[in-house]
Design an enzyme around this catalytic site. Structure first.
Site, PDB file in Angstrom:
ATOM      1  N   LYS A  38       0.841  -1.200   0.000  1.00 27.73           N
ATOM      2  CA  LYS A  38       0.000   0.000   0.000  1.00 27.73           C
ATOM      3  C   LYS A  38       0.879   1.255   0.000  1.00 27.73           C
ATOM      4  CE  LYS A  38      -3.687  -2.724   1.987  1.00 27.73           C
ATOM      5  NZ  LYS A  38      -4.252  -3.330   3.194  1.00 27.73           N
ATOM      6  N   GLN A  41      -4.337  -1.857   9.514  1.00 26.35           N
ATOM      7  CA  GLN A  41      -4.207  -3.168   8.861  1.00 26.35           C
ATOM      8  C   GLN A  41      -4.900  -4.249   9.694  1.00 26.35           C
ATOM      9  OE1 GLN A  41      -2.960  -3.777   5.736  1.00 26.35           O
ATOM     10  NE2 GLN A  41      -3.681  -5.872   6.040  1.00 26.35           N
ATOM     11  N   ASP A  43     -10.676   3.007   3.817  1.00 29.00           N
ATOM     12  CA  ASP A  43     -10.731   1.554   3.631  1.00 29.00           C
ATOM     13  C   ASP A  43     -12.134   1.029   3.947  1.00 29.00           C
ATOM     14  OD1 ASP A  43      -9.396  -0.752   2.865  1.00 29.00           O
ATOM     15  OD2 ASP A  43      -8.796  -1.282   4.895  1.00 29.00           O
TER      16      ASP A  43
END
Ligand code: NAP
Length: 304
Positions: free
Chosen positions: A54, A98, A121
């Site tokens: 990322k 994450q 996200d």
């Protein structure tokens, strides 16, 4: 004939678009570089690799990535404190925690602490709810990337019977809602589903989001179906066994090179959108300032 839904090339073209948008943003914003902050808790090697990928994607489009590593012994409060700091930092436009975090950390509480405007996200409960209602929100990156891939190939899911296998909060569930919002008739399957093969046989579109290599058998899938395989396992194997599908189904995402690249390019593109919206927001607030005042406050908690 089966159309291969080439996520790799679509992701590359999305990245080119993101690069141009980042360049435009920088020129409007006095050269300030948009930032995606990533938080990695612990030292799981796969998670570390995803975070690195990322960060690399940020750099490819001219954005900065601010990588925060917290030790495996970090508490929920430690993670929340880091998120609070990033929420308050006007230079950070996107925050990615994450997944998964270590078991002793309350992942839901941490996700939900992220400002909705920075939830690029699509992991917050609030963002999920807004997306479910068809309101403006960043969708969870993997299903949002799948929707983009389907649209790009002109696959109109309206009226289709869609079967999703897997109901995780980041993949199966948001996928079901996105497909339903696009007027598909959706069945969401999981580990307690009875007669899974029969459910899949009825589907015009099948999404594999189980997390078990080759779990969905080719013979369960009807001729002419669209097959989206979100799974990824060691050795480049997906959740759907592709044996015998080529030539029989209408469309298929390859593994690798289908859904995977779309996830990262969607995350990046959503971060650019967050940065564009933050700039508009700043512009609105600067307009309202009395002449001569040079400071402004960035509103972080507005809905994106
Ligand atoms: P997850 O959280 O482990 O969820 C798996 C889901 O599959 C659960 O809902 C579970 O049902 C269901 N399931 C398990 N065994 C089943 C069975 N025998 N029959 C029917 N359903 C069953 O997984 P995830 O995070 O959603 O990931 C799913 C897959 O997508 C993995 O292969 C992962 O690597 C991949 N993935 C890819 C990306 C990408 O960027 N390409 C991103 C995220 C995930 P219950 O709810 O009943 O337990």
């Amino acid at each position: 004939m089966t159309t291969l839904l080439d996520g790799k090339s679509l992701a590359a073209s999305l990245e080119r678009e993101s690069s141009a948008r980042v360049a435009a943003l920088k020129s409007r914003n006095g050269g300030t570089t948009p930032i995606l902050a990533t938080i990695l808790v612990g030292d799981d090697p796969s998670s570390a690799t995803y975070v690195k990928m990322k960060g690399n994607a940020c750099r490819r489009v001219g954005m900065a990535s601010h990588a925060i590593r917290l030790s495996a012994s970090s508490t929920t409060d430690d993670v929340l404190a880091e998120i609070n700091r990033l929420n308050a930092d006007p230079l950070v436009q996107g925050i990615l925690l994450q997944h998964p975090v270590p078991a002793h950390v309350d992942e839901r509480a941490c996700f939900d602490r992220i400002s909705v405007s920075k939830d690029v996200d699509g992991v917050t409960s609030c963002g999920f709810g807004l997306m479910a209602l068809g309101e403006r929100a960043f969708g969870s990156a993997t299903p949002a990337g799948i929707m983009q891939l389907l649209r790009h190939y002109g696959i109109d899911v309206s009226g289709m019977r869609a079967v999703i296998v897997g109901r995780s909060p980041i993949l199966g569930k948001p996928m079901a809602l996105m497909l339903s919002n696009a007027n598909a008739t959706v069945t969401l399957c999981h580990s307690k589903t009875l007669n899974l093969a029969d459910e899949i046989r009825r589907a015009h579109i099948v999404v594999g989001a189980v997390g078990e290599p080759n779990f969905i058998r080719g013979e369960w899938i009807s001729d002419g179906a669209v097959v989206v395989d979100a799974g990824y396992h060691v050795g480049g194997v997906g959740d759907v066994d592709p044996d015998g599908l080529l030539g029989r189904c209408a469309a298929l995402t390859p593994v690798p090179g289908g859904v995977g690249p779309m996830t990262i390019s969607t995350l990046i593109s959503q971060t650019v959108t967050a940065a564009e919206r933050a700039l508009v927001q700043i512009g609105k607030q600067v307009e309202k300032l009395p002449t001569g005042r040079t400071t402004y406050r960035v509103e972080q908690d507005h809905i994106p």
